[in-house]
Design an enzyme around this catalytic site. Structure first.
Site, PDB file in Angstrom:
ATOM      1  N   GLY A  14       0.817  -1.218   0.000  1.00 21.04           N
ATOM      2  CA  GLY A  14       0.000   0.000   0.000  1.00 21.04           C
ATOM      3  C   GLY A  14       0.844   1.258   0.000  1.00 21.04           C
ATOM      4  O   GLY A  14       0.339   2.361  -0.203  1.00 21.04           O
TER       5      GLY A  14
ATOM      6  N   ASP B 288      10.147  -6.188   7.911  1.00 22.96           N
ATOM      7  CA  ASP B 288       9.209  -5.190   8.401  1.00 22.96           C
ATOM      8  C   ASP B 288       9.510  -4.726   9.812  1.00 22.96           C
ATOM      9  O   ASP B 288       9.033  -5.288  10.796  1.00 22.96           O
ATOM     10  CB  ASP B 288       7.762  -5.684   8.279  1.00 22.96           C
ATOM     11  CG  ASP B 288       6.911  -4.566   7.697  1.00 22.96           C
ATOM     12  OD1 ASP B 288       7.168  -3.413   8.072  1.00 22.96           O
ATOM     13  OD2 ASP B 288       6.054  -4.840   6.859  1.00 22.96           O
TER      14      ASP B 288
ATOM     15  N   ASP C 238      -2.103   6.992   2.867  1.00 22.19           N
ATOM     16  CA  ASP C 238      -1.592   7.993   1.922  1.00 22.19           C
ATOM     17  C   ASP C 238      -0.429   7.464   1.085  1.00 22.19           C
ATOM     18  O   ASP C 238       0.108   8.162   0.239  1.00 22.19           O
ATOM     19  CB  ASP C 238      -1.165   9.264   2.671  1.00 22.19           C
ATOM     20  CG  ASP C 238      -0.079   8.989   3.701  1.00 22.19           C
ATOM     21  OD1 ASP C 238       0.363   7.817   3.804  1.00 22.19           O
ATOM     22  OD2 ASP C 238       0.336   9.927   4.404  1.00 22.19           O
ATOM     23  N   GLY C 239      -0.026   6.216   1.356  1.00 23.40           N
ATOM     24  CA  GLY C 239       1.049   5.619   0.565  1.00 23.40           C
ATOM     25  C   GLY C 239       2.434   6.125   0.931  1.00 23.40           C
ATOM     26  O   GLY C 239       3.429   5.764   0.309  1.00 23.40           O
TER      27      GLY C 239
ATOM     28  N   ARG D 250       5.853 -13.510   1.092  1.00 21.71           N
ATOM     29  CA  ARG D 250       5.499 -13.670   2.505  1.00 21.71           C
ATOM     30  C   ARG D 250       4.563 -14.853   2.663  1.00 21.71           C
ATOM     31  O   ARG D 250       3.976 -15.321   1.682  1.00 21.71           O
ATOM     32  CB  ARG D 250       4.762 -12.405   2.986  1.00 21.71           C
ATOM     33  CG  ARG D 250       5.483 -11.111   2.683  1.00 21.71           C
ATOM     34  CD  ARG D 250       4.487 -10.028   2.261  1.00 21.71           C
ATOM     35  NE  ARG D 250       5.188  -8.849   1.730  1.00 21.71           N
ATOM     36  CZ  ARG D 250       5.553  -7.809   2.460  1.00 21.71           C
ATOM     37  NH1 ARG D 250       5.266  -7.777   3.735  1.00 21.71           N
ATOM     38  NH2 ARG D 250       6.197  -6.800   1.915  1.00 21.71           N
TER      39      ARG D 250
ATOM     40  N   ASP E  84       1.739 -11.464   7.157  1.00 20.45           N
ATOM     41  CA  ASP E  84       2.273 -10.696   6.018  1.00 20.45           C
ATOM     42  C   ASP E  84       3.676 -10.187   6.321  1.00 20.45           C
ATOM     43  O   ASP E  84       4.375  -9.719   5.423  1.00 20.45           O
ATOM     44  CB  ASP E  84       1.361  -9.516   5.666  1.00 20.45           C
ATOM     45  CG  ASP E  84       1.006  -8.673   6.877  1.00 20.45           C
ATOM     46  OD1 ASP E  84       0.450  -9.233   7.830  1.00 20.45           O
ATOM     47  OD2 ASP E  84       1.308  -7.471   6.883  1.00 20.45           O
TER      48      ASP E  84
ATOM     49  N   ARG F 190      14.646  -0.732   0.384  1.00 22.93           N
ATOM     50  CA  ARG F 190      14.829  -1.998   1.091  1.00 22.93           C
ATOM     51  C   ARG F 190      15.349  -3.055   0.128  1.00 22.93           C
ATOM     52  O   ARG F 190      14.906  -3.141  -1.012  1.00 22.93           O
ATOM     53  CB  ARG F 190      13.483  -2.408   1.683  1.00 22.93           C
ATOM     54  CG  ARG F 190      13.491  -3.729   2.391  1.00 22.93           C
ATOM     55  CD  ARG F 190      12.391  -3.798   3.438  1.00 22.93           C
ATOM     56  NE  ARG F 190      11.075  -4.019   2.873  1.00 22.93           N
ATOM     57  CZ  ARG F 190       9.972  -4.102   3.624  1.00 22.93           C
ATOM     58  NH1 ARG F 190      10.043  -3.971   4.935  1.00 22.93           N
ATOM     59  NH2 ARG F 190       8.794  -4.300   3.071  1.00 22.93           N
TER      60      ARG F 190
HETATM   61  P1  AMP Z   1       2.905  -2.743   7.841  1.00 24.12           P
HETATM   62  O1  AMP Z   1       2.338  -2.285   9.144  1.00 24.12           O
HETATM   63  O2  AMP Z   1       3.994  -1.865   7.322  1.00 24.12           O
HETATM   64  O3  AMP Z   1       3.249  -4.181   7.816  1.00 24.12           O
HETATM   65  O4  AMP Z   1       1.714  -2.545   6.797  1.00 24.12           O
HETATM   66  C1  AMP Z   1       0.534  -3.298   6.806  1.00 24.12           C
HETATM   67  C2  AMP Z   1      -0.276  -2.953   5.585  1.00 24.12           C
HETATM   68  O5  AMP Z   1      -0.705  -1.603   5.627  1.00 24.12           O
HETATM   69  C3  AMP Z   1       0.455  -3.106   4.265  1.00 24.12           C
HETATM   70  O6  AMP Z   1      -0.472  -3.534   3.307  1.00 24.12           O
HETATM   71  C4  AMP Z   1       0.933  -1.707   3.981  1.00 24.12           C
HETATM   72  O7  AMP Z   1       1.162  -1.495   2.623  1.00 24.12           O
HETATM   73  C5  AMP Z   1      -0.253  -0.900   4.481  1.00 24.12           C
HETATM   74  N1  AMP Z   1       0.142   0.465   4.849  1.00 24.12           N
HETATM   75  C6  AMP Z   1       0.843   0.853   5.921  1.00 24.12           C
HETATM   76  N2  AMP Z   1       1.028   2.180   5.947  1.00 24.12           N
HETATM   77  C7  AMP Z   1       0.397   2.673   4.862  1.00 24.12           C
HETATM   78  C8  AMP Z   1       0.213   3.974   4.308  1.00 24.12           C
HETATM   79  N3  AMP Z   1       0.698   5.065   4.899  1.00 24.12           N
HETATM   80  N4  AMP Z   1      -0.479   4.077   3.165  1.00 24.12           N
HETATM   81  C9  AMP Z   1      -1.008   2.997   2.554  1.00 24.12           C
HETATM   82  N5  AMP Z   1      -0.862   1.740   3.019  1.00 24.12           N
HETATM   83  C10 AMP Z   1      -0.169   1.573   4.147  1.00 24.12           C
HETATM   84 MG    MG Z   2       4.212  -5.354   6.581  1.00 28.01          MG
END
Ligand code: AMP
Ligand code: MG
Length: 482
Positions: free
Chosen positions: A89, A259, A122-123, A180, A249, A173
């Site tokens: 995301g 992560d 917000d990506g 995963r 994941d 990274r």
């Molecule tokens: P993480 O906590 O980094 O393992 O992320 C868990 C999920 O949330 C993954 O699908 C990420 O891509 C999504 N995600 C985390 N932060 C954001 C963000 N700011 N914008 C969009 N997706 C996010």
């Molecule tokens: Mg993750």
């Protein structure tokens, strides 16, 4: 002069459901914060003749290197036990780079903008968490623990809005792959056997080619991934690392730590230590990490059921048998790791009691995990009256008796202990301190900490302030940093 990129992208050639073709969203004013020269060298990349502006453009995704082909990867996952559709995301895989030795590495930008999988996000990513990942992943690598690596961090010149306004940043990274357990879950949930077979064969070819010709590839993949994950979590336990968000994941098929969100290192020995603010139930507490590893592997096994045997009941039976061997395998590896920490050679039936008695005592006396093992190596990091405690003295007598067996010598056991007991770890208050400074544009403290953590097993001069735990009584808390 060229940088030396050698892209050979295979994942992006997988069928449509596996990914979305998407470029990083350009950023306003990219500025390089840190570049990992050591890792660049290992990857046979040379940035020495490229000016900072170009490097910043590159690692922000504003100008992609030739041969790259960027995608967001689809995956799902159990987050705190709940199944969710996820995907990259806020990341894109720009391609697979081959080193001169033909080793294949995913190059991924994290914080690169919205994708089809962004949901309400917000990506983007903030500078603090991206530098945190850089720092801790490099520390883990230097501790000899399999992990994704960090090649660069750039500031985007844009703000990201969280609880406060923060500097936006992108982390590059580097990973053996980003496949995963959640990738398997995503494909398995689509219930199309041909797609599952594609992922399965791809993962085997990429990570475990030695099982390509085995009789039952699915069972062997499960066994192999289980071995890798047990080795990984035993390593985490060895250094007191708490991942903090062991969702499926965030578990890599390659066996790398992946992560770095709310992770942190335990200081005071307490098996129930949790740092993550969102982990209210202690699901991912220090002592629960092996339990969760098994739970996650069970989810992986479920995905493989259609590939194990035509008869579903038989498949389940065979997979269950492997999953049920987890405890025995884990305990064996954990005991051996703890023996190493105590300099013990060979096996004695009373070892487990010796080890558990030490840990129980450390817990009761609230002793620092890292520094207690330093004390046992005759390295006094901090004076502690508890080391005079009668129970501890009695325990030491038993330990010394045990040290004598199997032709052990002081030289041999000290060398063994020194190879597995770090004398310096990323202390939580130091991590916060250097990240705070970096947020204010002062990167020097971060560089200094990285330099010290380059050699975590050698006693370096004048590093006491990096070895002692924080004096603060306040409970340390980490946040997911999204
Ligand atoms: P993480 O906590 O980094 O393992 O992320 C868990 C999920 O949330 C993954 O699908 C990420 O891509 C999504 N995600 C985390 N932060 C954001 C963000 N700011 N914008 C969009 N997706 C996010
Ligand atoms: Mg993750």
């Amino acid at each position: 002069m060229t940088i030396g990129w050698c892209f050979d992208n295979t994942y992006s050639k997988l069928p449509d459901p596996f990914k979305e073709e998407i470029s990083p969203i350009p950023v306003k004013d990219p500025e390089l914060v840190i570049l990992n020269k050591k890792l660049s060298k290992e990857l046979n990349l040379d940035f020495s003749n490229i000016d900072n502006k170009k490097i910043s453009e590159l690692f922000s995704g504003n100008s992609l290197p030739p041969g790259s082909n960027s995608i967001a990867q689809a995956y799902a996952g159990h987050q705190f036990g709940h199944f969710t559709m996820l995907g990259d995301g806020r990341a894109v895989l720009i391609g697979e780079h081959l080193s001169k030795k033909k080793e294949r590495y995913d190059i991924q930008f994290k914080g690169s903008g919205k994708t089809a999988f962004s949901r309400n996000g917000d990506g983007r990513a903030a500078l603090g968490p991206m530098l945190r990942e850089y720092l801790i992943s490099e520390a883990m690598h230097n501790l000899g623990i399999p992990t994704t690596r960090s090649l660069a961090v750039v500031k985007t010149g844009e703000d990201v809005i969280r609880e406060t306004t923060l500097h936006g940043a992108i982390l590059t990274r580097v990973a053996l792959s980003h496949i995963r357990v959640g990738t398997f879950q995503y494909i398995a949930a689509r219930e199309k056997k041909d797609e599952l077979e594609i992922l399965f064969n791809y993962a085997i070819k990429r990570h475990y080619p030695n099982i390509q010709n085995s009789q039952n590839k699915a069972l062997d993949l499960l066994r192999t991934v289980m071995e890798k994950q047990i080795d990984l979590v035993v390593n985490w336990m060895r250094v007191g690392f708490i991942h903090g968000v062991m969702n499926t994941d965030n578990m890599s098929i390659s066996g790398e730590t992946i992560d770095y969100g709310p992770c942190a290192f335990m200081d005071t020995y307490d098996p129930n230590t949790v740092f993550s603010s969102i982990d209210q139930m202690g699901r991912y507490a220090y002592c629960n990490q092996p339990v969760i590893t098994k739970w996650n592997l069970s989810r992986f096994a479920e995905c493989l059921i259609p590939l194990i045997d035509k008869n579903q009941n038989k498949s389940i039976e065979l997979a269950t048998e492997i999953i049920n061997s987890f405890e025995k395998k884990y305990e064996e590896k954990w005991l051996n790791m703890m023996r190493d920490k105590l300099g013990l050679f060979g096996i004695d039936e009373k070892d487990k009691f010796l080890i558990l008695d030490l840990l129980t005592w450390m817990h009761q006396k609230k002793l620092d995990y890292t520094n207690t093992f330093c004390h046992l190596m005759s390295l006094e990091i901090e004076k502690n009256e508890n080391f005079k405690d009668r129970d501890f003295q009695n325990w030491k007598k038993r330990w010394h008796e045990r040290l004598k067996i199997n032709n052990n010598t002081p030289e041999k056991y000290i060398n063994l202990m020194k190879s597995v007991n770090p004398v310096v770890i990323p202390r939580n208050h130091k991590v916060e301190e250097v990240l705070n400074e970096a947020n204010k544009n002062n990167i020097e403290p971060l560089n200094k900490l990285l330099e010290i953590l380059n050699n975590p097993y050698s006693d370096q001069k004048d590093i006491k302030e990096f070895q002692i735990p924080s004096f603060s009584k306040e409970k340390y808390q980490t946040f997911c940093g999204t």
